[in-house]
Design a protein around this motif. Sequence first.
Motif, mmCIF file in Angstrom:
data_model
loop_
_atom_site.group_PDB
_atom_site.id
_atom_site.type_symbol
_atom_site.label_atom_id
_atom_site.label_comp_id
_atom_site.label_asym_id
_atom_site.label_seq_id
_atom_site.Cartn_x
_atom_site.Cartn_y
_atom_site.Cartn_z
ATOM 1 N N ASN A 29 1.084 -1.584 -0.165
ATOM 2 C CA ASN A 29 -0.394 -0.033 0.130
ATOM 3 C C ASN A 29 1.193 1.193 -0.190
ATOM 4 O OD1 ASN A 29 -1.364 2.416 1.944
ATOM 5 N ND2 ASN A 29 -2.766 0.568 1.105
ATOM 6 N N PRO A 30 0.724 2.435 -0.630
ATOM 7 C CA PRO A 30 1.296 3.593 -0.830
ATOM 8 C C PRO A 30 1.787 4.098 0.674
ATOM 9 C CG PRO A 30 0.007 3.358 -2.613
ATOM 10 C CD PRO A 30 -0.502 2.719 -1.972
ATOM 11 N N PHE A 31 0.404 4.071 1.200
ATOM 12 C CA PHE A 31 0.627 5.416 2.453
ATOM 13 C C PHE A 31 1.494 4.746 3.274
ATOM 14 C CE2 PHE A 31 -3.348 7.559 -0.012
ATOM 15 C CZ PHE A 31 -2.131 8.957 0.114
ATOM 16 N N ARG A 32 0.716 3.284 3.570
ATOM 17 C CA ARG A 32 1.620 2.042 4.941
ATOM 18 C C ARG A 32 3.243 2.566 4.258
ATOM 19 N NH1 ARG A 32 -3.192 -0.187 4.582
ATOM 20 N NH2 ARG A 32 -2.959 -2.548 3.602
ATOM 21 N N ALA A 33 3.686 2.523 2.932
ATOM 22 C CA ALA A 33 5.556 2.575 2.303
ATOM 23 C C ALA A 33 5.473 3.374 2.589
ATOM 24 C CB ALA A 33 5.209 1.894 0.957
ATOM 25 N N ARG A 34 4.717 4.831 2.747
ATOM 26 C CA ARG A 34 5.304 5.975 3.036
ATOM 27 C C ARG A 34 5.705 5.752 4.601
ATOM 28 N NH1 ARG A 34 2.615 11.056 0.139
ATOM 29 N NH2 ARG A 34 4.493 11.615 1.138
ATOM 30 N N ALA A 113 3.852 -10.557 -1.726
ATOM 31 C CA ALA A 113 5.065 -10.408 -2.106
ATOM 32 C C ALA A 113 4.943 -9.860 -3.648
ATOM 33 C CB ALA A 113 6.060 -11.609 -1.825
ATOM 34 N N GLU A 114 4.387 -9.772 -4.929
ATOM 35 C CA GLU A 114 4.990 -9.914 -5.548
ATOM 36 C C GLU A 114 4.418 -8.777 -5.960
ATOM 37 O OE1 GLU A 114 2.719 -12.400 -8.453
ATOM 38 O OE2 GLU A 114 4.877 -13.741 -7.643
ATOM 39 N N ALA A 115 2.940 -8.151 -5.247
ATOM 40 C CA ALA A 115 2.460 -6.306 -4.970
ATOM 41 C C ALA A 115 3.256 -5.256 -3.979
ATOM 42 C CB ALA A 115 1.403 -6.625 -4.480
ATOM 43 N N ALA A 116 3.934 -6.435 -3.130
ATOM 44 C CA ALA A 116 5.281 -5.560 -2.467
ATOM 45 C C ALA A 116 6.002 -4.902 -3.972
ATOM 46 C CB ALA A 116 5.105 -6.029 -1.027
ATOM 47 N N GLU A 117 6.666 -6.223 -3.958
ATOM 48 C CA GLU A 117 8.078 -5.740 -4.798
ATOM 49 C C GLU A 117 7.754 -4.649 -5.943
ATOM 50 O OE1 GLU A 117 11.425 -8.388 -6.693
ATOM 51 O OE2 GLU A 117 10.509 -9.266 -5.231
ATOM 52 N N ALA A 118 6.161 -5.380 -6.315
ATOM 53 C CA ALA A 118 5.642 -4.417 -7.491
ATOM 54 C C ALA A 118 6.101 -2.403 -6.761
ATOM 55 C CB ALA A 118 4.886 -4.991 -8.301
ATOM 56 N N GLN A 122 8.028 0.619 -8.535
ATOM 57 C CA GLN A 122 7.343 2.004 -9.128
ATOM 58 C C GLN A 122 7.950 2.807 -7.819
ATOM 59 O OE1 GLN A 122 2.994 1.494 -8.930
ATOM 60 N NE2 GLN A 122 2.328 3.846 -8.505
ATOM 61 N N ARG A 123 8.059 2.986 -7.073
ATOM 62 C CA ARG A 123 8.368 4.390 -5.872
ATOM 63 C C ARG A 123 9.389 4.906 -6.541
ATOM 64 N NH1 ARG A 123 8.056 4.225 -0.655
ATOM 65 N NH2 ARG A 123 7.064 5.610 -0.116
ATOM 66 N N GLN A 124 10.825 3.422 -6.421
ATOM 67 C CA GLN A 124 11.822 3.307 -6.830
ATOM 68 C C GLN A 124 11.796 4.758 -8.208
ATOM 69 O OE1 GLN A 124 13.628 0.132 -6.517
ATOM 70 N NE2 GLN A 124 13.523 -0.062 -4.512
ATOM 71 N N MET A 125 11.300 4.359 -8.959
ATOM 72 C CA MET A 125 10.939 4.991 -10.454
ATOM 73 C C MET A 125 10.465 6.593 -10.056
ATOM 74 S SD MET A 125 12.646 3.074 -12.531
ATOM 75 C CE MET A 125 13.553 2.005 -10.979
ATOM 76 N N GLU A 126 9.512 6.075 -9.889
ATOM 77 C CA GLU A 126 8.855 7.718 -9.157
ATOM 78 C C GLU A 126 9.921 8.686 -8.747
ATOM 79 O OE1 GLU A 126 5.689 6.978 -7.107
ATOM 80 O OE2 GLU A 126 4.059 6.174 -8.862
ATOM 81 N N ARG A 127 10.557 8.189 -7.451
ATOM 82 C CA ARG A 127 11.396 9.207 -6.928
ATOM 83 C C ARG A 127 12.645 9.554 -7.786
ATOM 84 N NH1 ARG A 127 10.736 5.626 -1.337
ATOM 85 N NH2 ARG A 127 9.561 7.418 -0.939
ATOM 86 N N THR A 128 13.496 8.374 -9.027
ATOM 87 C CA THR A 128 14.315 9.087 -9.696
ATOM 88 C C THR A 128 13.567 9.808 -10.566
ATOM 89 O OG1 THR A 128 15.087 6.832 -9.217
ATOM 90 C CG2 THR A 128 15.946 7.763 -11.372
#
Length: 199
Positions: A29-34, A113-118, A122-128
Motif C-alpha cells: 500500500n503506497p501510504f503505508r510504505a510512505r 510479495a509480488e505486489a509489495a515488490e512491484a 514503482q516508488r523507486q522509479m517515481e523518485r528517480t
Amino acid sequence: MAPDEDPTPSPAPAVRTLTEAKALAALANPFRARVLDALKVDGPSTTSALARRTGQAVGSASHHLKVLHEAGLVEDAPELAKDRRERVWRLVTAGLRWSRQEFADDPSALAAAEAAEALDLQRQMERTRAWLASSGSAPEWDATAFATQHWMRLSPAELSRFAEELQELLARWGRDTRPDDDVEREPVLFFARAFPAQP
C-alpha cells in the motif's frame, strides 16, 4: 572493542526477513510504505506528525498505523510520549527483506510479495524521475548524486555474498552516529537491484 566498532546500539534490529503474508499485504500500500519510510528517516513519530509528513488525514494515517502494527512492522513507544494522551510509533526493525521463493506454496502470500515488490519498484522509479526532473535545482547535490550499472559474472552463491557485503556497507553508512559537526545532511535514497539478465 575494535577501533571501527560502533559503541552506540542501533535503535532497532538491523533487518527482519518477512515470512508472513499479513506483513507483505500491509506493505503493498503506497501510504503505508510512505509511513514506514517516514519512520525510517525521521525516527519515532506521532500519528499527527506522520499524517503531515505523508500528506494524509490523521484518521487515514491512524488506520494505516493500525494495519502496520497488527502486521508487526511498527510498535507503540509509550516511553517517548510527552503524556498519556500522546501516542508515539517506531519501527520494529530498521529494515525488511523477503523472497518470493519463500511463498511459492502459498498463492495469496506470493501475490502479496509480488505486489509489495512491484510497489517498491514503482516508488523507486517515481523518485528517480522526480529527481531527474528537478535537475539543476540543487547544484551541490547534482555533483554527487549518481547512478551506476555493472555487468558481473556470478554464481547464485556469489550473488548472495555480494548482497550481504552491500547490506553491511549500507548498514554502516546508515547508522546515525556521525559527530555533531554542523554539516547539513539530507535524507538520501539509495537503491540497487541485481538479477540474472542478458544484454
